[in-house]
Design a protein around this motif. Structure first.
Motif, mmCIF file in Angstrom:
data_model
loop_
_atom_site.group_PDB
_atom_site.id
_atom_site.type_symbol
_atom_site.label_atom_id
_atom_site.label_comp_id
_atom_site.label_asym_id
_atom_site.label_seq_id
_atom_site.Cartn_x
_atom_site.Cartn_y
_atom_site.Cartn_z
ATOM 1 N N ALA A 80 -3.251 4.753 7.813
ATOM 2 C CA ALA A 80 -3.454 4.097 6.528
ATOM 3 C C ALA A 80 -3.779 2.613 6.666
ATOM 4 O O ALA A 80 -4.177 1.977 5.684
ATOM 5 C CB ALA A 80 -2.206 4.258 5.655
ATOM 6 N N GLU A 110 -1.052 -1.309 2.711
ATOM 7 C CA GLU A 110 -1.610 -0.825 3.988
ATOM 8 C C GLU A 110 -2.005 -1.970 4.906
ATOM 9 O O GLU A 110 -2.648 -1.750 5.931
ATOM 10 C CB GLU A 110 -2.818 0.091 3.736
ATOM 11 C CG GLU A 110 -2.442 1.478 3.273
ATOM 12 C CD GLU A 110 -2.305 1.549 1.762
ATOM 13 O OE1 GLU A 110 -3.165 0.978 1.056
ATOM 14 O OE2 GLU A 110 -1.343 2.164 1.291
ATOM 15 N N THR A 195 -1.580 8.812 1.414
ATOM 16 C CA THR A 195 -0.363 8.017 1.221
ATOM 17 C C THR A 195 0.227 8.344 -0.148
ATOM 18 O O THR A 195 0.406 9.504 -0.465
ATOM 19 C CB THR A 195 -0.642 6.513 1.397
ATOM 20 O OG1 THR A 195 -1.580 6.071 0.418
ATOM 21 C CG2 THR A 195 -1.187 6.216 2.781
#
Length: 286
Positions: A80, A110, A195
């Motif tokens: 990510a 991120e 995510t």
């Protein structure tokens, strides 16, 4: 008229339930194996995890600076990560999928190349237990106890594995946001998310609570002790009086049966009160 302390919350009726791992599937070090009766008074719980939008309102009103912002870094999942490789400060020994990333925080989940401008309704992440406590106090609420969290997550289903029953994918559908594929190198994204997912992406449980498992870990008020259940009070337990780490519940988008089968309602884990990561959030009780 809804009071400030219950705005965005649902009333959870008091009652008795059997807390713990009914299937013998838990990790010994987590201490979820002892099924024991608990009786709880009625309480209220946020219908969803606290969102980026709600946390931004808190920060704007108070000027609060999170632990991750003060430390200057936080843990980001390697697939990510968004930023320059120079922003990667460390990796976790034995868990190389976690990167210590400069300036990763709730605003930049991120890393420096990311933001939350289009994720107002996603759960806030990179919040420590300290941060969650501060938000809850500002909102006139508190963190749920571990017992309240599990009772609420069960949604009225006694002894079930998940908030909706015992089968992970009823009807072949994914009812939660966890890892699919081979962890930690390939996520097939069958549930649609690498995510976090918006806080109302999947159906609520029997109490009307959204995403009690998967998506993000949620802090509880209790201190963590793997032997806590052996000494727990039978009525409204609040956890051990000693211990540095605090309980986390619910699992996250990174959980996979091969290494972290903790998206079950009985599953528990812990972390230190100043720790943060890209899969750790919270919801409030009152």
């Amino acid at each position: 008229m809804t009071s400030r302390s219950t705005r965005g919350q649902l009333a959870i009726p008091g009652g008795r339930f059997a807390m713990g791992d009914h299937f013998g599937e838990g990790y010994a070090a987590d201490g979820e194996h002892l099924v024991h009766d608990v009786r709880l008074s009625p309480f209220h719980l946020d219908a969803t995890a606290v969102t980026n939008a709600a946390f931004a309102t808190f920060v704007k009103a108070t000027g609060y600076v999170t632990d991750a912002e003060r430390w200057g870094s936080s843990a980001v999942f390697h697939l990510a990560f968004h930023g320059d490789r120079a922003d990667v400060l460390t990796s976790v020994e034995g868990a190389g999928w976690w990167l210590g990333v400069r300036d990763a925080c709730w605003r930049r989940p991120e890393g420096p190349g990311s933001g939350v401008g289009d994720r107002a309704n996603h759960p806030v992440v990179h919040v420590s237990w300290n941060d969650a406590q501060a938000y809850a106090a500002w909102a006139g609420k508190r963190l749920p106890t571990e017992a309240e969290w599990e009772y609420a997550a069960r949604g009225g289903l006694e002894g079930a594995r998940f908030p909706w029953g015992d089968e992970l994918r009823p009807g072949g559908r994914w009812p939660l946001n966890i890892w699919q594929g081979r962890f930690p190198t390939r996520n097939t994204l069958e549930d649609g998310f690498l995510t976090t997912a918006p806080v109302k992406s999947f159906r609520p449980n029997g109490h009307g609570l959204w995403q009690m498992v998967g998506n993000v870990w949620e802090w509880c008020s209790d201190r963590f002790d793997p032997e806590a259940y052996r000494h727990a009070a039978p009525v409204d337990p609040t956890g051990p009086t000693e211990g540095h780490a605090h309980v986390m519940r619910g699992g996250s988008y990174l959980c996979h049966e091969s290494y972290c089968y903790r998206y079950r309602v009985a599953a528990r884990s812990s972390n230190t009160p100043d720790s943060s990561s890209g899969n750790l959030g919270f919801r409030c009780a009152s």
